[in-house]
Design an enzyme around this catalytic site. Structure first.
Site, PDB file in Angstrom:
ATOM      1  N   ALA A 167       0.509  -4.123  -8.151  1.00 28.00           N
ATOM      2  CA  ALA A 167       2.109  -4.367  -7.693  1.00 28.00           C
ATOM      3  C   ALA A 167       3.069  -3.598  -8.360  1.00 28.00           C
ATOM      4  CB  ALA A 167       2.244  -6.057  -8.039  1.00 28.00           C
ATOM      5  N   ALA A 168       2.945  -2.539  -9.284  1.00 28.25           N
ATOM      6  CA  ALA A 168       3.827  -1.760  -9.822  1.00 28.25           C
ATOM      7  C   ALA A 168       3.770  -0.574  -9.171  1.00 28.25           C
ATOM      8  CB  ALA A 168       3.967  -1.805 -11.460  1.00 28.25           C
ATOM      9  N   GLN A 214     -13.312  -7.454  -9.989  1.00 23.51           N
ATOM     10  CA  GLN A 214     -12.412  -8.343  -9.239  1.00 23.51           C
ATOM     11  C   GLN A 214     -12.869  -9.498  -8.179  1.00 23.51           C
ATOM     12  OE1 GLN A 214      -9.123  -5.910  -7.830  1.00 23.51           O
ATOM     13  NE2 GLN A 214      -8.351  -5.960  -9.844  1.00 23.51           N
ATOM     14  N   VAL A 262      -7.505  -2.401  -0.172  1.00 23.71           N
ATOM     15  CA  VAL A 262      -6.761  -1.272   0.429  1.00 23.71           C
ATOM     16  C   VAL A 262      -7.285  -0.018  -0.424  1.00 23.71           C
ATOM     17  CG1 VAL A 262      -4.595  -0.312   0.405  1.00 23.71           C
ATOM     18  CG2 VAL A 262      -4.956  -2.581   1.381  1.00 23.71           C
ATOM     19  N   GLY A 263      -7.507  -0.462  -1.745  1.00 23.02           N
ATOM     20  CA  GLY A 263      -7.611   0.800  -2.748  1.00 23.02           C
ATOM     21  C   GLY A 263      -8.876   1.239  -2.357  1.00 23.02           C
ATOM     22  N   ASN A 264      -9.026   2.652  -2.361  1.00 24.65           N
ATOM     23  CA  ASN A 264      -9.924   3.514  -1.703  1.00 24.65           C
ATOM     24  C   ASN A 264     -11.149   3.841  -2.661  1.00 24.65           C
ATOM     25  OD1 ASN A 264      -9.042   4.151   0.910  1.00 24.65           O
ATOM     26  ND2 ASN A 264      -7.407   5.195   0.025  1.00 24.65           N
ATOM     27  N   ASP A 313      -5.239   3.218  10.237  1.00 22.10           N
ATOM     28  CA  ASP A 313      -6.005   4.363  11.208  1.00 22.10           C
ATOM     29  C   ASP A 313      -5.617   3.828  12.620  1.00 22.10           C
ATOM     30  OD1 ASP A 313      -7.101   5.578   8.987  1.00 22.10           O
ATOM     31  OD2 ASP A 313      -8.260   3.773   8.868  1.00 22.10           O
ATOM     32  N   HIS A 318     -12.973   4.283   6.511  1.00 24.54           N
ATOM     33  CA  HIS A 318     -11.539   4.655   6.531  1.00 24.54           C
ATOM     34  C   HIS A 318     -11.826   6.038   5.673  1.00 24.54           C
ATOM     35  CE1 HIS A 318      -7.542   5.095   5.562  1.00 24.54           C
ATOM     36  NE2 HIS A 318      -7.519   5.057   4.266  1.00 24.54           N
TER      37      HIS A 318
HETATM   38  P1  NAD Z   1      -0.399   3.891  -7.264  1.00 26.94           P
HETATM   39  O1  NAD Z   1      -1.050   4.854  -8.212  1.00 26.94           O
HETATM   40  O2  NAD Z   1       1.280   4.369  -7.055  1.00 26.94           O
HETATM   41  O3  NAD Z   1      -0.526   2.631  -7.611  1.00 26.94           O
HETATM   42  C1  NAD Z   1      -1.695   1.938  -8.106  1.00 26.94           C
HETATM   43  C2  NAD Z   1      -1.507   0.797  -9.060  1.00 26.94           C
HETATM   44  O4  NAD Z   1      -2.677  -0.093  -9.130  1.00 26.94           O
HETATM   45  C3  NAD Z   1      -0.965   1.515 -10.438  1.00 26.94           C
HETATM   46  O5  NAD Z   1       0.077   0.668 -10.691  1.00 26.94           O
HETATM   47  C4  NAD Z   1      -1.902   0.958 -11.526  1.00 26.94           C
HETATM   48  O6  NAD Z   1      -1.414   0.537 -12.643  1.00 26.94           O
HETATM   49  C5  NAD Z   1      -2.658  -0.307 -10.680  1.00 26.94           C
HETATM   50  N1  NAD Z   1      -3.914  -0.802 -11.201  1.00 26.94           N
HETATM   51  C6  NAD Z   1      -5.052   0.286 -11.194  1.00 26.94           C
HETATM   52  N2  NAD Z   1      -6.130  -0.569 -11.586  1.00 26.94           N
HETATM   53  C7  NAD Z   1      -5.790  -1.758 -11.558  1.00 26.94           C
HETATM   54  C8  NAD Z   1      -6.540  -3.120 -11.855  1.00 26.94           C
HETATM   55  N3  NAD Z   1      -7.754  -2.967 -12.261  1.00 26.94           N
HETATM   56  N4  NAD Z   1      -5.795  -4.078 -11.588  1.00 26.94           N
HETATM   57  C9  NAD Z   1      -4.491  -4.344 -11.298  1.00 26.94           C
HETATM   58  N5  NAD Z   1      -3.939  -3.180 -11.015  1.00 26.94           N
HETATM   59  C10 NAD Z   1      -4.474  -1.862 -11.106  1.00 26.94           C
HETATM   60  O7  NAD Z   1      -1.444   4.008  -6.096  1.00 26.94           O
HETATM   61  P2  NAD Z   1      -0.818   3.512  -4.566  1.00 26.94           P
HETATM   62  O8  NAD Z   1      -0.301   4.697  -3.793  1.00 26.94           O
HETATM   63  O9  NAD Z   1      -0.123   2.307  -4.592  1.00 26.94           O
HETATM   64  O10 NAD Z   1      -2.307   3.539  -3.938  1.00 26.94           O
HETATM   65  C11 NAD Z   1      -3.294   2.420  -4.203  1.00 26.94           C
HETATM   66  C12 NAD Z   1      -4.593   2.612  -3.572  1.00 26.94           C
HETATM   67  O11 NAD Z   1      -4.395   2.414  -2.131  1.00 26.94           O
HETATM   68  C13 NAD Z   1      -5.129   3.872  -3.838  1.00 26.94           C
HETATM   69  O12 NAD Z   1      -6.587   3.742  -4.028  1.00 26.94           O
HETATM   70  C14 NAD Z   1      -4.918   4.841  -2.521  1.00 26.94           C
HETATM   71  O13 NAD Z   1      -5.970   5.588  -2.122  1.00 26.94           O
HETATM   72  C15 NAD Z   1      -5.129   3.351  -1.465  1.00 26.94           C
HETATM   73  N6  NAD Z   1      -4.775   3.570  -0.147  1.00 26.94           N
HETATM   74  C16 NAD Z   1      -5.447   2.870   1.002  1.00 26.94           C
HETATM   75  C17 NAD Z   1      -4.977   3.123   2.135  1.00 26.94           C
HETATM   76  C18 NAD Z   1      -5.917   2.585   3.345  1.00 26.94           C
HETATM   77  O14 NAD Z   1      -5.450   2.688   4.374  1.00 26.94           O
HETATM   78  N7  NAD Z   1      -6.979   1.615   3.014  1.00 26.94           N
HETATM   79  C19 NAD Z   1      -3.909   3.947   2.378  1.00 26.94           C
HETATM   80  C20 NAD Z   1      -3.046   4.425   1.415  1.00 26.94           C
HETATM   81  C21 NAD Z   1      -3.436   4.241   0.038  1.00 26.94           C
HETATM   82  C1  LMR Z   2      -4.171   7.238   3.905  1.00 33.47           C
HETATM   83  O1  LMR Z   2      -5.284   7.237   4.764  1.00 33.47           O
HETATM   84  O2  LMR Z   2      -3.100   7.631   3.820  1.00 33.47           O
HETATM   85  C2  LMR Z   2      -4.892   6.795   2.545  1.00 33.47           C
HETATM   86  O3  LMR Z   2      -6.320   6.257   2.370  1.00 33.47           O
HETATM   87  C3  LMR Z   2      -4.668   7.652   1.268  1.00 33.47           C
HETATM   88  C4  LMR Z   2      -5.414   8.720   1.273  1.00 33.47           C
HETATM   89  O4  LMR Z   2      -6.311   9.099   0.234  1.00 33.47           O
HETATM   90  O5  LMR Z   2      -5.651   9.373   2.595  1.00 33.47           O
END
Ligand code: NAD
Ligand code: LMR
Length: 327
Positions: free
Chosen positions: A12-13, A114, A131-133, A161, A189
């Protein structure tokens, strides 16, 4: 007034969190009459928890009428406790030159823990959006840890996408995005994903007739959508955040809007030739709050089938890479 729902958000941060939380609190995700309690989960690092406090201060300062509470925690049992929705954003993002699958070993561990905890402490109707990749495989890992929650409760986001594909088609045809319908994402993805242009329409006519340029549709169109994440990282020096947050709003809003037809990564159960055990982007129709059925029987041509075969292979390979984290 409805009673509030509890929405857990991990990471969330982070960047996406910052763009996402005001949208949830404003009602964009669950509707203008649905109060929410945000349960914000971060890592137990002083600097990060301090930043999270700052985010909560800003949410307070927005005076959102629907925001009935904010919980800040580094304890997953508190963060996911009784949560109706758990939005799993927290994970490492990739940097330039990396593929999303390069994150598997580090991020996979987050989702093993989780998935288990959500299963233990989430609400009876708990639902999860990852969402996390790499999102599809992380979602599969989390779902594999659940004993109470069935696999359909776990979805991963391919909506970004879908949104990207919709805009590229609208731009090419010189129409508004709202004129483009039924553009669905099949598979991972990742750059192997397939935006199934053969099923889509523009102003009610097949895309292939309106655009009438198979070489563009099969080549630059698929490539632009597939590699858009990397293009944003190259341009911004950081991975997409505002568009990812907005797409997550779309993903959950459509999963809670009966009749919505949209792309979601779900357990494939062997549909469209996917490995039954992987989470693949598929077209779904929402049938209840968080409930959906996959649209079956859509006609796919030889090109589409070959693209689906390739993205399925990548998903199966990712599954093999994390075999030790499953179950
Ligand atoms: P970021 O680094 O700005 O933020 C990620 C946050 O997650 C950090 O604040 C970190 O402290 C926190 N975190 C890490 N491990 C954690 C845990 N176990 N529990 C709780 N919090 C935790 O990254 P972001 O830009 O916000 O991206 C987050 C993720 O989303 C990345 O894996 C990114 O690749 C992915 N993403 C996916 C898509 C999609 O379309 N699926 C699109 C964009 C980004
Ligand atoms: C995106 O598609 O923008 C996210 O999955 C971030 C990435 O690593 O491409």
């Amino acid at each position: 007034m409805k009673s509030p729902i509890k929405v857990a958000v991990t990471g969330a941060a982070g960047q996406i969190g910052y763009a996402l939380l005001p949208r949830i609190a404003s009602g964009a995700m669950f509707g203008p009459d649905q109060p929410v309690i945000l349960q914000l989960l971060e890592v137990p690092v002083e600097k990060v928890m301090k930043a999270l406090e700052g985010v909560a201060m800003e949410l307070d300062d927005c005076a959102f009428p629907l925001l009935q509470g904010i919980v800040l925690t580094d304890d997953p049992k508190v963060g996911f406790g009784d949560a109706n929705w758990s939005l799993l954003v927290g994970a490492k993002p990739r940097g330039p030159g990396m593929e999303r699958a390069d994150l598997l070993k580090d991020n996979g561990k987050i989702f093993t823990a989780q998935g288990k905890i959500i299963d233990e402490v989430g609400a009876e109707n708990a639902r999860v959006a990852v969402v996390g990749n790499p999102a599809n495989t992380n979602c599969m890992i989390a779902a594999s840890k659940a004993r109470r929650l069935t696999p359909d409760r776990f979805t991963a986001m391919v909506r970004l996408d879908q949104n990207r594909a919709r805009t590229q088609l609208a731009k090419k045809a010189g129409v508004q995005t709202t004129d483009v319908k039924d553009i669905f994402i099949f598979g991972n993805h990742s750059p192997t994903m397939f935006p199934a242009f053969g099923l889509a329409t523009i102003s009610g006519k097949p895309v292939v007739e309106v655009i009438n340029d198979d070489a563009w549709l099969q080549g630059p169109f698929c490539e632009t959508v597939g590699k858009r994440g990397a293009a944003i990282i190259a341009a911004r020096g950081a991975s997409s955040a505002a568009s990812a947050a907005s797409s997550l709003v779309d993903h959950v809003r459509d999963l809670t809007t009966v009749g919505a037809v949209h792309s979601v990564a779900v357990k494939s159960n062997g549909l469209y030739g996917f490995d039954p055990e992987v989470w693949a982007g598929l077209p779904v129709k929402t049938t209840g709050h968080g409930e959906y059925e996959v649209l079956t029987g859509l006609e796919l041509d030889a090109f589409a089938k070959s693209k689906i075969e390739a993205t399925n292979k990548e998903l199966s390979d990712e599954r093999a890479m994390v075999a030790d984290m499953l179950g």
